[in-house]
Design an enzyme around this catalytic site. Structure first.
Site, PDB file in Angstrom:
ATOM      1  N   PRO A 134       0.786  -1.230   0.000  1.00 46.92           N
ATOM      2  CA  PRO A 134       0.000   0.000   0.000  1.00 46.92           C
ATOM      3  C   PRO A 134       0.818   1.279   0.000  1.00 46.92           C
ATOM      4  CG  PRO A 134      -0.130  -1.104   2.139  1.00 46.92           C
ATOM      5  CD  PRO A 134       0.522  -2.068   1.185  1.00 46.92           C
ATOM      6  N   ASN A 135       0.291   2.237  -0.744  1.00 51.71           N
ATOM      7  CA  ASN A 135       0.830   3.605  -0.847  1.00 51.71           C
ATOM      8  C   ASN A 135       2.098   3.718  -1.689  1.00 51.71           C
ATOM      9  OD1 ASN A 135      -1.215   4.837   0.860  1.00 51.71           O
ATOM     10  ND2 ASN A 135      -0.255   3.706   2.521  1.00 51.71           N
ATOM     11  N   ARG A 166       5.040  11.024  -2.503  1.00 49.85           N
ATOM     12  CA  ARG A 166       4.813  10.671  -1.099  1.00 49.85           C
ATOM     13  C   ARG A 166       6.104  10.858  -0.282  1.00 49.85           C
ATOM     14  NH1 ARG A 166       4.718   4.474   1.127  1.00 49.85           N
ATOM     15  NH2 ARG A 166       4.262   5.003   3.282  1.00 49.85           N
ATOM     16  N   TYR A 180      11.320   8.769   0.757  1.00 46.87           N
ATOM     17  CA  TYR A 180      11.230   7.751  -0.298  1.00 46.87           C
ATOM     18  C   TYR A 180      11.805   8.192  -1.648  1.00 46.87           C
ATOM     19  CZ  TYR A 180       8.119   5.612   3.122  1.00 46.87           C
ATOM     20  OH  TYR A 180       7.617   5.062   4.269  1.00 46.87           O
ATOM     21  N   ASN A 199       8.153  -5.632  -1.153  1.00 45.71           N
ATOM     22  CA  ASN A 199       8.066  -4.481  -0.256  1.00 45.71           C
ATOM     23  C   ASN A 199       6.601  -4.428   0.176  1.00 45.71           C
ATOM     24  OD1 ASN A 199       7.990  -2.126   1.147  1.00 45.71           O
ATOM     25  ND2 ASN A 199       9.026  -0.884  -0.401  1.00 45.71           N
ATOM     26  N   ALA A 244       3.294  -0.914   4.622  1.00 46.96           N
ATOM     27  CA  ALA A 244       2.743  -0.938   5.987  1.00 46.96           C
ATOM     28  C   ALA A 244       2.301  -2.341   6.419  1.00 46.96           C
ATOM     29  CB  ALA A 244       1.575   0.033   6.088  1.00 46.96           C
ATOM     30  N   GLU A 277      12.877  -9.562   1.439  1.00 44.37           N
ATOM     31  CA  GLU A 277      12.102  -8.440   1.995  1.00 44.37           C
ATOM     32  C   GLU A 277      12.843  -7.160   1.632  1.00 44.37           C
ATOM     33  OE1 GLU A 277      11.904  -8.476   6.272  1.00 44.37           O
ATOM     34  OE2 GLU A 277      10.728  -6.620   6.352  1.00 44.37           O
ATOM     35  N   HIS A 286      12.846  -2.788   1.644  1.00 43.75           N
ATOM     36  CA  HIS A 286      12.301  -1.491   2.053  1.00 43.75           C
ATOM     37  C   HIS A 286      13.185  -0.384   1.497  1.00 43.75           C
ATOM     38  CE1 HIS A 286       9.550  -3.439   4.770  1.00 43.75           C
ATOM     39  NE2 HIS A 286      10.555  -4.183   5.184  1.00 43.75           N
ATOM     40  N   ARG A 313      13.262   4.326  12.254  1.00 45.32           N
ATOM     41  CA  ARG A 313      12.033   5.122  12.264  1.00 45.32           C
ATOM     42  C   ARG A 313      11.176   4.780  13.492  1.00 45.32           C
ATOM     43  NH1 ARG A 313       9.579   4.781   6.412  1.00 45.32           N
ATOM     44  NH2 ARG A 313       8.341   6.486   7.289  1.00 45.32           N
TER      45      ARG A 313
HETATM   46  C1  DQA Z   1       8.479   0.927   3.581  1.00 37.88           C
HETATM   47  C2  DQA Z   1       8.604   1.133   5.100  1.00 37.88           C
HETATM   48  C3  DQA Z   1       7.255   0.895   5.775  1.00 37.88           C
HETATM   49  O1  DQA Z   1       7.372   1.099   7.167  1.00 37.88           O
HETATM   50  C4  DQA Z   1       6.215   1.872   5.247  1.00 37.88           C
HETATM   51  O2  DQA Z   1       4.948   1.602   5.810  1.00 37.88           O
HETATM   52  C5  DQA Z   1       6.143   1.895   3.766  1.00 37.88           C
HETATM   53  C6  DQA Z   1       7.376   1.791   2.989  1.00 37.88           C
HETATM   54  C7  DQA Z   1       9.777   1.281   2.844  1.00 37.88           C
HETATM   55  O3  DQA Z   1       9.892   0.904   1.674  1.00 37.88           O
HETATM   56  O4  DQA Z   1      10.667   1.933   3.404  1.00 37.88           O
HETATM   57  O5  DQA Z   1       5.080   2.115   3.187  1.00 37.88           O
HETATM   58  O6  DQA Z   1       8.201  -0.440   3.340  1.00 37.88           O
END
Ligand code: DQA
Length: 147
Positions: free
Chosen positions: A11-12, A19, A24, A75, A78, A99, A101, A108
């Site tokens: 998501p997002n 964003r 990011y 990725n 959240a 995994e 990110h 964070r």
């Molecule tokens: C994320 C880190 C997560 O905590 C966050 O909710 C994201 C992006 C990252 O790519 O750094 O949406 O996965």
């Protein structure tokens, strides 16, 4: 026949580019996807790049990967910090799991320090910015070649 990697985004991440760019960066998800496909071609890998804001759809894609992919780079955004369903689906996948990110969640908020993905992953890439997506493909290619 070339091997297939699913690159699954949660998501997002469709909002990348606008964003929180201080966290990011400015690259869009489309930019990342097209770079990853090119790098995949270079390594004779098919990169199937996807994004969803819906947990169940991500679970469906992981189940689909059981039949269609040799590796998953995920990725989960959240959902990383909440989803037992994604954890369980990844545990059902026999191939290689990374995994990924963009940021380093450990630097964070404390709610980002728990990951339901890590315990179902072979490797973790975090904190390398959007470059992490591109850097991980040659590594996965090498791992699949020697598996
Ligand atoms: C994320 C880190 C997560 O905590 C966050 O909710 C994201 C992006 C990252 O790519 O750094 O949406 O996965």
């Amino acid at each position: 026949m070339s091997k297939t990697i699913y690159m699954i985004n949660g998501p997002n991440l469709n909002l990348l580019g606008t964003r929180e760019p201080e966290i990011y960066g400015y690259e869009t998800l489309n930019d990342i996807a097209s770079n990853c496909r090119k790098i995949g071609d270079h390594h004779d890998l098919t990169v199937d790049f996807r994004q969803s804001n819906h947990e169940g759809e991500i679970v469906d894609w992981i189940q689909e990967a059981i039949e269609h992919a040799e590796a998953i780079i995920i990725n989960a955004a959240a959902y990383t910090h909440t989803s037992v369903a994604i954890h369980d689906a990844l545990r059902s996948f026999d191939g290689y799991v990374v995994e990924l990110h963009i940021s380093n969640p450990h630097l964070r908020e404390s709610f980002r320090h728990t990951s339901y993905v890590s315990t179902a992953a072979n490797a973790i890439v975090a904190g390398l910015g959007t470059m992490g997506y591109e850097l991980v493909i040659p590594l996965v290619s090498e791992i699949l070649a020697t598996a």
